[in-house]
Write a protein that holds these residues in place. Structure first.
Motif, PDB file in Angstrom:
ATOM      1  N   ILE A 291     -63.305  96.722  53.991  1.00 46.67           N
ATOM      2  CA  ILE A 291     -64.055  97.721  54.772  1.00 46.67           C
ATOM      3  C   ILE A 291     -63.625  97.645  56.226  1.00 46.67           C
ATOM      4  CG2 ILE A 291     -66.048  96.177  55.130  1.00 46.67           C
ATOM      5  CD1 ILE A 291     -67.738  98.876  54.691  1.00 46.67           C
TER       6      ILE A 291
ATOM      7  N   LEU B 179     -68.610 106.178  54.989  1.00 43.25           N
ATOM      8  CA  LEU B 179     -69.986 106.415  55.464  1.00 43.25           C
ATOM      9  C   LEU B 179     -69.907 107.111  56.808  1.00 43.25           C
ATOM     10  CD1 LEU B 179     -72.236 103.228  55.031  1.00 43.25           C
ATOM     11  CD2 LEU B 179     -72.383 105.387  53.780  1.00 43.25           C
TER      12      LEU B 179
ATOM     13  N   THR C 175     -79.163 113.904  63.928  1.00 43.91           N
ATOM     14  CA  THR C 175     -80.325 113.631  63.063  1.00 43.91           C
ATOM     15  C   THR C 175     -80.325 112.209  62.513  1.00 43.91           C
ATOM     16  OG1 THR C 175     -79.118 114.303  61.080  1.00 43.91           O
ATOM     17  CG2 THR C 175     -80.305 116.034  62.292  1.00 43.91           C
ATOM     18  N   PHE C 176     -79.182 111.550  62.601  1.00 41.41           N
ATOM     19  CA  PHE C 176     -78.948 110.243  61.984  1.00 41.41           C
ATOM     20  C   PHE C 176     -79.125 110.270  60.477  1.00 41.41           C
ATOM     21  CE2 PHE C 176     -77.923 106.312  64.423  1.00 41.41           C
ATOM     22  CZ  PHE C 176     -77.342 106.998  65.481  1.00 41.41           C
TER      23      PHE C 176
ATOM     24  N   GLN D 290     -77.440 110.013  57.044  1.00 41.69           N
ATOM     25  CA  GLN D 290     -76.233 109.274  56.691  1.00 41.69           C
ATOM     26  C   GLN D 290     -75.681 109.807  55.365  1.00 41.69           C
ATOM     27  OE1 GLN D 290     -75.531 104.761  57.188  1.00 41.69           O
ATOM     28  NE2 GLN D 290     -76.276 104.949  55.110  1.00 41.69           N
TER      29      GLN D 290
ATOM     30  N   ARG E 234     -72.577 109.454  52.308  1.00 37.91           N
ATOM     31  CA  ARG E 234     -71.476 108.703  51.695  1.00 37.91           C
ATOM     32  C   ARG E 234     -70.535 109.726  51.077  1.00 37.91           C
ATOM     33  NH1 ARG E 234     -74.161 105.448  48.240  1.00 37.91           N
ATOM     34  NH2 ARG E 234     -74.204 103.693  49.673  1.00 37.91           N
TER      35      ARG E 234
ATOM     36  N   THR F 233     -77.376 109.433  51.736  1.00 37.73           N
ATOM     37  CA  THR F 233     -77.736 108.119  51.190  1.00 37.73           C
ATOM     38  C   THR F 233     -79.213 107.816  51.269  1.00 37.73           C
ATOM     39  OG1 THR F 233     -77.358 107.016  53.291  1.00 37.73           O
ATOM     40  CG2 THR F 233     -75.482 107.175  51.779  1.00 37.73           C
ATOM     41  N   VAL F 234     -79.891 108.384  52.225  1.00 39.70           N
ATOM     42  CA  VAL F 234     -81.338 108.135  52.294  1.00 39.70           C
ATOM     43  C   VAL F 234     -82.048 109.456  52.544  1.00 39.70           C
ATOM     44  CG1 VAL F 234     -81.372 105.734  53.041  1.00 39.70           C
ATOM     45  CG2 VAL F 234     -81.042 107.520  54.728  1.00 39.70           C
TER      46      VAL F 234
ATOM     47  N   ARG G 182     -85.094 110.862  54.234  1.00 43.09           N
ATOM     48  CA  ARG G 182     -86.169 110.537  55.174  1.00 43.09           C
ATOM     49  C   ARG G 182     -86.789 111.834  55.668  1.00 43.09           C
ATOM     50  NH1 ARG G 182     -85.202 105.920  53.816  1.00 43.09           N
ATOM     51  NH2 ARG G 182     -83.986 104.361  54.935  1.00 43.09           N
TER      52      ARG G 182
ATOM     53  N   SER H 124     -71.560 100.815  52.117  1.00 44.75           N
ATOM     54  CA  SER H 124     -72.998 100.868  52.385  1.00 44.75           C
ATOM     55  C   SER H 124     -73.302  99.987  53.595  1.00 44.75           C
ATOM     56  CB  SER H 124     -73.802 100.435  51.153  1.00 44.75           C
ATOM     57  OG  SER H 124     -73.337  99.207  50.651  1.00 44.75           O
ATOM     58  N   ARG H 125     -74.572  99.818  53.892  1.00 45.95           N
ATOM     59  CA  ARG H 125     -74.960  99.065  55.086  1.00 45.95           C
ATOM     60  C   ARG H 125     -75.692  97.783  54.734  1.00 45.95           C
ATOM     61  NH1 ARG H 125     -73.874 101.263  59.696  1.00 45.95           N
ATOM     62  NH2 ARG H 125     -73.247 103.440  59.581  1.00 45.95           N
TER      63      ARG H 125
ATOM     64  N   ASP I 207     -80.180  97.395  51.318  1.00 42.48           N
ATOM     65  CA  ASP I 207     -81.187  98.412  51.019  1.00 42.48           C
ATOM     66  C   ASP I 207     -81.415  98.402  49.504  1.00 42.48           C
ATOM     67  OD1 ASP I 207     -82.655 100.686  50.549  1.00 42.48           O
ATOM     68  OD2 ASP I 207     -81.368 102.022  51.715  1.00 42.48           O
TER      69      ASP I 207
ATOM     70  N   ASP J 255     -80.304 101.414  47.561  1.00 46.70           N
ATOM     71  CA  ASP J 255     -78.893 101.799  47.541  1.00 46.70           C
ATOM     72  C   ASP J 255     -78.365 101.563  46.125  1.00 46.70           C
ATOM     73  OD1 ASP J 255     -76.146 102.027  47.771  1.00 46.70           O
ATOM     74  OD2 ASP J 255     -76.071 101.110  49.761  1.00 46.70           O
TER      75      ASP J 255
ATOM     76  N   LEU K  63     -82.677 106.074  65.461  1.00 46.07           N
ATOM     77  CA  LEU K  63     -82.204 104.847  64.815  1.00 46.07           C
ATOM     78  C   LEU K  63     -83.159 104.398  63.710  1.00 46.07           C
ATOM     79  CD1 LEU K  63     -81.037 103.160  68.100  1.00 46.07           C
ATOM     80  CD2 LEU K  63     -79.551 103.740  66.178  1.00 46.07           C
TER      81      LEU K  63
ATOM     82  N   ARG L  89     -84.403 106.026  61.576  1.00 45.93           N
ATOM     83  CA  ARG L  89     -84.113 106.709  60.318  1.00 45.93           C
ATOM     84  C   ARG L  89     -83.169 105.886  59.446  1.00 45.93           C
ATOM     85  NH1 ARG L  89     -82.845 112.135  59.591  1.00 45.93           N
ATOM     86  NH2 ARG L  89     -84.721 112.336  58.373  1.00 45.93           N
ATOM     87  N   LEU L  90     -82.541 104.859  60.029  1.00 46.66           N
ATOM     88  CA  LEU L  90     -81.664 103.992  59.239  1.00 46.66           C
ATOM     89  C   LEU L  90     -82.455 102.887  58.532  1.00 46.66           C
ATOM     90  CD1 LEU L  90     -78.670 103.527  61.748  1.00 46.66           C
ATOM     91  CD2 LEU L  90     -78.771 105.035  59.759  1.00 46.66           C
ATOM     92  N   ARG L  91     -83.739 102.736  58.859  1.00 47.07           N
ATOM     93  CA  ARG L  91     -84.522 101.610  58.329  1.00 47.07           C
ATOM     94  C   ARG L  91     -84.873 101.863  56.857  1.00 47.07           C
ATOM     95  NH1 ARG L  91     -87.781  97.738  60.930  1.00 47.07           N
ATOM     96  NH2 ARG L  91     -87.615  98.847  62.919  1.00 47.07           N
ATOM     97  N   PRO L  92     -84.443 100.973  55.960  1.00 47.11           N
ATOM     98  CA  PRO L  92     -84.801 101.145  54.547  1.00 47.11           C
ATOM     99  C   PRO L  92     -86.300 100.921  54.322  1.00 47.11           C
ATOM    100  CG  PRO L  92     -83.010  99.565  54.820  1.00 47.11           C
ATOM    101  CD  PRO L  92     -83.603  99.800  56.170  1.00 47.11           C
ATOM    102  N   THR L  93     -86.753 101.358  53.170  1.00 41.63           N
ATOM    103  CA  THR L  93     -88.172 101.128  52.844  1.00 41.63           C
ATOM    104  C   THR L  93     -88.337  99.884  51.978  1.00 41.63           C
ATOM    105  OG1 THR L  93     -87.905 102.644  51.000  1.00 41.63           O
ATOM    106  CG2 THR L  93     -88.809 103.554  53.037  1.00 41.63           C
TER     107      THR L  93
END
Lengths: 462, 156
Positions: A33, A70, A76-77, A79, A81, A132-133, A135, B30-31, B49, B52, B121, B123-127
């Motif tokens: 990566i 990614l 908007t952030f 994300q 893939r 990927t998420v 929200r 992924s992160r 996550d 994921d 930022l 919005r990047l936080r997983p649940t």
């Protein structure tokens, strides 16, 4: 494509504002990566990735053409893939050229053009796009604003600006009306106009709008930074999230320096300290580069191709007017000498020290740097005549004949330099002013006693 | 053993990205949401996550992994390669605290160096989180530049 997503939905992700990462794997299943400096959309089904430091990635792709990238929408952030299949590598052609321009623009920020260059553009077909998420949408006021995009009102507003420009009687008014109009009519709040110098080597700022310091007289070398690249390539240059980009180029610069390759040097970023986006558009007339029009914004992805087009139209209008004004000034018949109006008696009690360095025309007023080059020489010539003959009225034609100004015979830029000097004196609040009194004529206003000192190489004033 | 600088970078509020490989050989990016270098210097504990799906599926039963940790202000970066044990969903207070501390530090770094609003930022936080232990076999310098990909250390 999955999720009903299309590459066009990801346009802002490709502006380079948030670093993207790419994962690949070798034939025996070892993943790798790394960060990407640039992703470009080629068409609705393909992207191009810059290939600079991808030795392991390239080896993996030779064995296993699949990749996973990614990317993040900077406004908007969200994300995404993006699953890719490597198709080919290009070392020339329009896609390579676009990606190379992107990389060159980034490299120019740190003076790394000679070592940080695109070797190849890897072309991939998009297999799928996945958000990927999921929200809740970001509140409007919490995020960044993206580019405004096409606006039906732009045409009429450009027409209004064009009409205003057509009514300008001189270059000084023209540059003010241009930048004021860009803010008032088109919403560009932070702009500057730079013109090419007599030797075609540098650009100098003749006017700016929306900055604490006007920065008149500040210079950029052709090819350096985004503004210099726009001039060198005669093509628009656009970059977003300058904080991120500068961080990236500094990291690359350090890495090269540690290897003893090219020291790199910081190109000072003029004026606004919190800018995130910069768009520089060349101003050309009759095939000649006359200057660069620059817009800046504190938003990380403020400009897109629509802005390039809009500013391109304005830049062309300005260039045409500047070129026309210069040609007209050169042709205007004026008396060989201005009337000998004696200098009015100055009731000033103060004395201002003017220090002049003939080697490059650098001029200081009471120890503060004012200007250099042709504009400095013009001022020295005018002040010399003011002191020795008491003259305050001048014509452009007679002044430009002064050989000490070292003007080139072709395209001498005299009017532009005179306006630069006038604006710089006003910006610095100097007790010396230049006022236009008619076409090709101006008056020197001095509200102080002068002490003129010229410094040759021996540093002895004369 | 990780040198102290590398360990400090990995345990800081760095940006963590993770690559895994599916059974068909397809890579997946992924992160990561927090990393701890364990005392033996060979293993790290990595938070992912839990939602994921691709990463969870690829690492089911354990699998090859690459992890990159990059300093937000300097972009100095290292890449770890090795093998991850199967991730398990975690509600362990220590794991959740580790993830929370990582994200707070990461978000603060990005906010202070790039001005990105914290609300974005977030919005990047997983649940939900999953945790796995990675046996590290190789460490590479991944700082952007001509030295990217140079081996830093190979753990026997």
């Amino acid at each position: 494509m999955s999720d009903d997503l299309d590459l066009r939905d990801l346009q802002l992700c490709f502006e380079g504002a948030v670093p993207a990462v790419i994962a690949t794997a070798s034939a025996d299943g070892v993943p790798n990566i790394t960060y990407l400096s640039r992703v470009r959309m080629v068409d609705r089904e393909r992207v191009a990735l810059s290939n600079q430091f991808f030795s392991k990635t390239a080896r993996n792709l030779a064995e296993n053409p699949r990749a996973s990238v990614l990317v993040i929408d900077p406004c908007t952030f969200d994300q995404y893939r993006v699953t890719l299949l490597y198709e080919r590598t290009e070392r020339s052609g329009p896609t390579f050229d676009r990606l190379r321009d992107d990389v060159d623009t980034v490299a120019a920020l740190h003076g790394l053009q000679d070592v940080f260059c695109l070797r190849a553009a890897d072309i991939y077909r998009v297999i799928s796009i996945e958000k990927t998420v999921q929200r809740a949408p970001v509140p409007e006021q919490a995020g960044w604003k993206g580019p405004a995009g096409p606006d039906p009102a732009t045409g009429p507003r450009l027409a209004e600006l064009s009409a205003r420009l057509s009514r300008c009687g001189d270059l000084n008014t023209l540059v003010e009306v241009t930048l004021d109009g860009l803010a008032e009519l088109l919403g560009y709040q932070h702009t500057m106009l730079l013109l090419v110098d007599e030797h075609g080597q540098r650009l100098y700022t003749i006017a700016s709008h929306g900055y604490d310091e006007e920065g008149v007289g500040s210079e950029v070398v052709l090819g350096e930074g985004i503004v210099g690249m726009a001039a060198l390539r005669c093509a628009p240059q656009r970059v977003g999230n300058l904080f991120q980009v500068q961080k990236y180029t500094r990291a690359v610069g350090r890495a090269y320096a540690e290897e003893g390759i090219g020291p790199g040097h910081d190109i000072p970023m003029p004026l606004l300290t919190d800018i995130q986006s910069r768009l520089a558009v060349p101003a050309m007339a009759m095939g000649h580069l006359l200057g660069v029009l620059v817009a800046e914004s504190p938003q990380p992805v403020a400009f897109d191709q629509t802005d390039e087009a809009t500013l391109g139209v304005v830049a062309a209008l300005v260039a045409g007017a500047v070129d026309g004004e210069r040609a007209r000034a050169a042709d205007t018949a004026s008396p060989p000498h201005g009337a000998m109006h004696p200098a009015p008696t100055v009731a000033a009690v103060s004395t201002t020290r003017i220090r002049y360095f003939p080697v490059d025309g650098s001029t200081f007023i009471d120890g503060d740097y004012l200007i250099k080059g042709v504009a400095g020489r013009i001022l020295w010539s005018l002040l010399g005549q003011y002191e020795s003959e008491g003259r305050v009225e001048f014509t452009n034609r007679e002044v430009r004949l002064d050989r000490s100004l070292e003007l080139p015979e072709y395209r001498d830029n005299f009017e532009n330099r005179l306006i630069l000097l006038k604006r710089r004196l006003a910006e610095r609040g100097a007790p010396i002013r230049i006022e236009k009194t008619g076409r090709g004529r101006f008056r020197l206003g001095v509200t102080t006693n002068l002490r003129l000192e010229s410094y040759d190489r021996g540093e002895r004033p004369r | 053993m990780f040198d102290p600088q590398t360990a400090a970078l990995l345990e800081s509020g760095c940006s963590i990205s993770v690559a895994t490989v599916g059974p068909d050989g397809a890579p997946n990016a992924s992160r990561g949401y927090g990393l701890t270098v364990l005392a033996d210097g060979v293993h790290v504990r990595l938070l992912l996550d839990a939602d994921d799906c691709a990463a969870m599926t690829n690492l089911a039963g354990g699998g090859a992994i690459a992890v990159i940790g990059a300093s937000v202000p300097t972009l100095r970066a290292v890449q770890l390669k090795g093998r991850a044990a199967e991730p398990v969903a975690t509600s362990d207070a220590a794991d959740l605290d580790r993830a929370a501390r990582h994200m707070e530090s990461f978000f603060t770094e990005v906010n202070s160096t790039e001005g990105t609003p914290l609300a974005l930022l977030e919005r990047l936080r997983p649940t939900a989180f999953a945790v796995c232990t990675v046996t590290v076999t190789e460490v590479f310098d991944q700082t952007p530049g001509p030295g990217a990909g140079s081996p830093l250390r190979t753990v026997p």
